[in-house]
Motif scaffolding. Structure first.
Motif, mmCIF file in Angstrom:
data_model
loop_
_atom_site.group_PDB
_atom_site.id
_atom_site.type_symbol
_atom_site.label_atom_id
_atom_site.label_comp_id
_atom_site.label_asym_id
_atom_site.label_seq_id
_atom_site.Cartn_x
_atom_site.Cartn_y
_atom_site.Cartn_z
ATOM 1 N N ARG A 13 0.487 4.295 -2.738
ATOM 2 C CA ARG A 13 0.345 5.530 -3.053
ATOM 3 C C ARG A 13 1.549 6.370 -3.207
ATOM 4 O O ARG A 13 1.680 7.427 -3.453
ATOM 5 C CB ARG A 13 0.417 5.708 -1.157
ATOM 6 N N GLN A 45 1.092 -1.163 0.036
ATOM 7 C CA GLN A 45 0.095 -0.030 -0.134
ATOM 8 C C GLN A 45 0.588 1.254 -0.314
ATOM 9 O O GLN A 45 0.943 2.741 -0.847
ATOM 10 C CB GLN A 45 -0.553 0.210 1.419
ATOM 11 N N GLN A 86 -0.670 14.122 2.309
ATOM 12 C CA GLN A 86 -0.608 14.128 0.983
ATOM 13 C C GLN A 86 -0.620 14.918 -0.662
ATOM 14 O O GLN A 86 -0.140 16.018 0.239
ATOM 15 C CB GLN A 86 -2.795 14.223 0.519
ATOM 16 N N ASP A 136 -2.289 5.184 4.454
ATOM 17 C CA ASP A 136 -3.617 5.461 4.481
ATOM 18 C C ASP A 136 -3.866 6.650 5.674
ATOM 19 O O ASP A 136 -3.743 7.622 5.107
ATOM 20 C CB ASP A 136 -4.518 4.880 3.612
ATOM 21 N N THR A 178 0.383 9.809 -4.388
ATOM 22 C CA THR A 178 -0.105 10.891 -3.592
ATOM 23 C C THR A 178 0.578 11.661 -2.325
ATOM 24 O O THR A 178 0.654 12.266 -1.335
ATOM 25 C CB THR A 178 -1.122 9.512 -2.234
ATOM 26 N N GLU A 220 -3.225 10.251 6.189
ATOM 27 C CA GLU A 220 -4.246 11.279 6.276
ATOM 28 C C GLU A 220 -4.229 11.589 7.655
ATOM 29 O O GLU A 220 -4.526 13.087 7.121
ATOM 30 C CB GLU A 220 -5.480 9.879 6.479
#
Lengths: 493, 95, 486
Positions: C387, C383, C422, C413, C392, C417
């Motif tokens: 990103r 993951q 980001q 993630d 991201t 967040e």
């Protein structure tokens, strides 16, 4: 009492079934007989309490009509068989005090068949000997006595190594006795004591739980009063055992029906090479008589040649000691048996084994160590295994033409205990029996007559591997023709 | 082959059997006699004979991989001449 | 000969010759010839049968699984499988050898010649020959420190199945020996025939070491016994080489002997109990028959072998485009490879490999934990890389995210967040920042437009700074170029 002692196992079985007497009565008679013949030095341990308990259990089964093949039959056990909870020494000082926590497969089978254990029987130390004189317990004595000649009045050997077993059988101090046979240790004492002794095909009886002498040669087998008892007992002893990698899985032929099959149409080989220069004339005459008996019963006897026969004994005396030197390494004073203390581990080993082993065992362990040692392995051990193949091939070849071989069992009848004899002369006792061990094939000794001095003589039949039935056919014919009904003078009455 | 006393001593040590001096003399003669006697096998030419490794000619049976034994140190040690806790005991070994 | 393995001596070079005998415990439930448990760590003499204690008349019966694992190992070593093999007795007296002999295979082992390909730290590969593999029994254990004048004997290991794997004397340095043992252990673990646990003694090595002048006849070797870690193997070899070279350079001779490795000093020493000249009197064990294998059975085992390290490495290179180095690191054990393949599923596989080999391994190493214990699971690493790939976050920010993942156990993630990591790709927002930077640096804009192209990097840096690193560098580049051209 004497009535109970004079029966064969087959007859005793019938008597028990008909409730003519109880298993307990039969056992008591044998326990007393063992006491009465104590001077023969056959039992090294009696298990009277156990015997009575087993006999009572047999009576209970007999009462229920639930009898097994050897129900209530009193049996004496050679001290080579490990017996759970009963001291087992292989008649050696080094195993003094050793009480196995397990039962040999063969004796377990005998108990499972309903047999009653009377006690442990004397033998040569680690089964190494032909006169029972190497035993740490002293020699067992043959109940047979010479009626004339130089041996008259002398204590005679029962042979060896199953000397205590054969002497006990001849003395009627037990009704059946399993022996072990590495080079003749069942057949030679059986012959010298007027009994039937059979060494089965290698692998027929499990070696698990039998103190090992020479693993590739050792086989357990029955010592009995007659051929029918032999069939009965071997059927109980034999069978595949997953605990012995060399155990045979093929079923035993039907021995009982072989007893009455006769020899009509059988071809019997008479090996030329079994005639020795030094052989007793009476033995030669008996051998010829045996041939005639078989021919009279319808067998065809032919001369055959086993050219490597004379090399069997020296081959045996390389292989057996070599295996023994390794098999006996475990007697080191660490986990069981006797220990003589030493300052170092090596000193403890050497002292323990020096004190624990007798002279003949030491001789064989040292010879075995030598023939396996660096630089000599090929010249002795490999050479012997090559000749062993030639000997096996000899048998394979003649068995293409004949169904069995007839030979004498021993070169002489029983000899005096304590006779000065060097090792090599002693080894010659096994000259006729050793080849069957080397080839792994079955052989039986059947009592066939008495010498002029009144001592038993035996004839041997040798069959191809797996054909114990052919030994029964021939053995039953020889037994009937010989009509051997003599009883040892020293037997219990 | 005739063997000497030194050889007797060497094989007695290999076999871990204490043999005193007198016994070495006696064994030297006895063992030499036995060896000389078995050497009659040399009369045979076996150069083309494979040594026998098994009398039965059968293949080795195998068992399944399952734990079916052990678990009872007391039974294993029951006959030990010397033991301590659950160990066999021997004179000290120096590595 | 590999020149860079030569040792510089006082008066010329020395070549080191190493052969290894590795004892690998078969991963069986029960022992080789008895039904007692082969498990590690029981109380004294609890895993002992009458057979293991060599009680009179007790006989060996072979464990089929052990035979099967020896054959599978042989197949994994590309070795010849001998359809007929013989068990011999190796006779000697020792307190923890109850039978007075060890059942082993001498002249006819179950597995013959094979080879192992090793990869060295410089990326080169070499083949090390395997002479043989045979099955044998382990001995028991002697404890010498329990009593001043006694040794205590525990037979739990007595009869445990070992595969002795004998190499050719093909290794020329401690590094090669270490690489050989690592590779052998990897193969055994992939096959599942041995757990490779060196601490518990399931894998031990005896090192035969000699030195010679390059190209000369083999020198006299010594054997250092029972080394139970790869580090000790390397240390023992280096210490033994140094010792031998020193002796030879001082005109001495090497004595052929068995030596012990002292882990506290890192040196080898001679055994105090000088064993007499060994005379093991090997002969075929008459309690056992020749072991006959059926060719079809062996073929069946061959067909069902799992993927082994070499094949896995080749596949990783082929399927994921990995470098030889990354592929060999990832193929070292099956769990690492499984982790990688899970992480790389649907991702930029090379980038995943890079993250795994550099960042993850580095971090785990620092934390002193294994991959199985990693707070970052395979999917989570995947993951994180996703990103980066989808823009991201930048690679630099990803390192911060990764550090927080290790610390918190949360996934990428969630951290992105929480931390507002980001990347800004919204051209409006970036345009605003660019305008601000250009306005504040009007002089530099003039210089740039006057031909000083190098200043482009300065503007990028200022914009990134203004965005606190979160602006998408590609978008920044794009927009900046357009604005400056105006």
């Amino acid at each position: 009492m004497s009535e109970l002692l004079s029966m064969t196992a087959v007859a005793a079985r019938a008597g028990l079934a008909q409730k003519a007497f109880s298993a307990r009565e039969l056992t008591e008679a044998y326990l007393k007989a063992a006491d009465d013949t104590a001077a023969l030095n056959v039992y090294v341990a009696m298990t009277a309490d156990k015997a009575r308990a087993m006999a009572d259990a047999s009576d209970a089964r007999l009462a229920k009509g639930d009898a097994r093949p050897l129900e209530g039959i009193p049996i004496g056990i050679k001290d080579m068989f490990c017996t759970e909870g009963v001291e087992t020494t292989a008649s050696s000082r080094i195993l003094k005090g050793f009480v196995p926590r397990y039962e040999s497969t063969v004796t377990a089978r005998l108990w499972d068949a309903g047999g009653v254990m009377l006690g442990k029987l004397n033998c040569d130390e680690f089964a190494m000997g032909s006169a029972n004189e190497t035993s740490a317990f002293g020699a067992a004595v043959n109940p047979w006595q010479a009626t004339s000649g130089a041996l008259k009045g002398k204590a005679l050997t029962p042979g060896g190594s199953s000397g205590g077993s054969a002497a006990a059988m001849a003395a009627r101090a037990c009704l059946l006795a399993p022996g072990t046979d590495t080079g003749g240790s069942i057949r030679q004492p059986a012959a010298l004591c007027g009994l039937v002794g059979l060494k089965p095909t290698y692998g027929r009886c499990s070696r698990r739980g039998i103190v090992a002498f020479a693993s590739s040669l050792d086989q357990a087998g029955p010592i009995t009063r007659d051929v029918a008892d032999c069939a009965l007992m071997l059927t109980a002893m034999a069978g595949h055992d997953a605990g012995d990698s060399t155990s045979l899985s093929a079923p035993l032929p039907d021995l009982e029906s072989a007893l009455t099959a006769g020899v009509k149409g059988m071809r019997i080989g008479i090996p030329d090479e079994y005639t020795l220069d030094s052989m007793n004339a009476e033995i030669i005459a008996l051998w010829q008589q045996g041939r005639a008996w078989l021919e009279d019963a319808g067998a065809q006897c032919v001369s055959v040649s086993l050219p490597h026969t004379r090399y069997a004994l020296p081959t045996y005396y390389i292989i057996a000691p070599a295996e023994a030197s390794s098999n006996l390494a475990r007697y080191d004073g660490v986990r069981y048996g006797q220990r003589v203390d030493g300052a170092t581990l090596d000193e403890m080993y050497a002292k323990t084994r020096g004190a624990g082993f007798g002279d003949e065992v030491k001789r064989r362990v040292l010879i075995g160590t030598y023939v396996l040692s660096a630089g000599y392995y090929d010249a002795y051990y490999i050479k012997a295994q090559q000749v062993r193949r030639l000997i096996q091939d000899d048998f394979a070849k003649v068995f293409q033409d004949v169904d069995a071989l007839l030979t004498p069992s021993t070169p002489t009848p029983a000899f005096a205990l304590g006779a000065e004899m060097d090792a090599l002369t002693m080894y010659l006792n096994d000259v006729f029996t050793v080849p069957a061990n080397l080839a792994g094939i079955p052989a039986i000794s059947v009592p066939a007559g008495l010498s002029s001095e009144g001592l038993p003589l035996g004839l041997q039949l040798i069959a191809p591997a797996m054909r114990e039935d052919q030994l029964m056919r021939g053995g039953a014919v020889l037994e009937k023709a010989a009509g051997f009904t003599h009883i040892a003078k020293g037997a219990a009455a | 082959m005739s063997i000497d006393k030194q050889t007797v001593a060497r094989i007695a040590h290999l076999a871990r059997i204490a043999v005193d001096d007198g016994a070495q003399e006696r064994l030297k003669a006895e063992l030499s006699g036995i060896l000389a006697w078995v050497e009659q096998l040399n009369e045979l030419d076996t150069s083309h004979v494979a040594p026998l490794t098994s009398v039965t000619g059968h293949a080795l049976p195998m068992r399944e991989d399952a734990v079916s034994d052990g678990g009872d140190a007391d039974t294993i040690l029951a006959n030990a001449p010397e033991k301590a806790a659950d160990f066999f005991v021997v004179p000290k070994v120096i590595e | 000969m590999n020149d860079n393995t030569l040792i510089e001596g006082k008066n010329g070079q020395w070549e080191v010759v190493i052969g290894l005998e590795v004892h690998a415990q078969v991963s069986s439930q029960a022992k080789l010839f008895s039904g007692a448990s082969a498990a590690f760590g029981a109380s004294a003499n609890a895993h002992v049968s009458m057979v293991d204690a060599a009680m009179p008349g007790m006989l060996p019966v072979i464990n089929r699984y052990c035979v099967e694992q020896a054959v599978r190992t042989g197949l994994g070593l590309n070795a010849e499988i001998n359809l007929v093999s013989i068990f011999d007795r190796k006779n000697y007296f020792y307190a923890d050898l109850p039978q007075g002999y060890q059942i082993s295979q001498y002249k006819q082992p179950i597995v013959g010649e094979g080879s192992i390909s090793i990869t060295l730290p410089d990326g080169t590969s070499r083949d090390i020959g395997i002479e043989r593999l045979h099955l044998e029994q382990d001995a028991g254990k002697s404890l010498h420190d329990q009593h001043p004048s006694k040794s205590y004997i525990d037979l739990n290991r007595s009869g445990v199945a070992l595969m002795e794997i004998v190499s050719r004397p093909d290794m020329r340095s401690a590094d090669e020996a270490a690489a050989y043992v690592s590779k052998l252990r990897a193969i055994l673990r992939f096959l599942g025939t041995c757990d490779g646990n060196m601490e518990q003694g399931s894998l031990r090595a005896d090192c035969n070491v000699s030195v010679r002048r390059p190209g000369a006849e083999l020198g006299t070797r010594t054997e250092t016994k029972n080394l139970n870690s790869i580090r000790f193997i390397a240390q023992a070899i280096n210490s033994e080489v140094a010792r031998q070279v020193q002796i030879l350079e001082n005109g001495g001779t090497i004595e052929q002997e068995t030596r012990l490795f002292d882990t506290s000093t890192g040196q080898t020493r001679t055994m105090r109990s000088k064993e007499d000249a060994h005379d093991y009197r090997y002969f075929p064990d008459p309690d056992l028959l020749p072991l006959n294998l059926e060719a079809a059975w062996v073929e069946d085992l061959r067909k069902n072998l799992p993927e082994l390290p070499d094949a896995l490495r080749a596949r990783l290179m082929e399927q994921y485009g990995l470098s030889a180095y990354d592929a060999s690191l990832i193929s070292e054990d099956r769990n690492t490879a499984a982790y990688y393949e899970k992480a790389a599923a649907g991702q930029d596989a090379k980038l995943v490999a890079n993250w795994m080999v550099v960042e993850l391994f580095g971090a785990l190493n620092k934390m002193g934990i294994t991959l199985e214990e990693s707070p970052v699971k395979a999917e989570e690493l995947g993951q994180l890389v996703a990103r980066i790939s989808d823009g991201t976050i930048s690679g630099r920010i990803a390192k911060d995210v990764f550090a927080l993942m290790l610390e918190s156990g949360k996934d990428a993630d969630a951290i992105i967040e929480e931390q507002g990591f980001q990347q800004v790709s919204d051209s409006g927002a970036i345009e605003e920042m660019i305008d601000k930077v250009l306005t504040e640096n009007a002089d530099k804009v003039a210089e740039y437009q006057g031909g000083k192209d190098k200043l482009f990097g300065f503007f990028v840096g200022q914009v990134m700074k203004a965005s606190q690193g979160q602006a998408n560098p590609a978008v920044v580049n794009d927009l900046l170029k357009k604005k400056l051209q105006k």
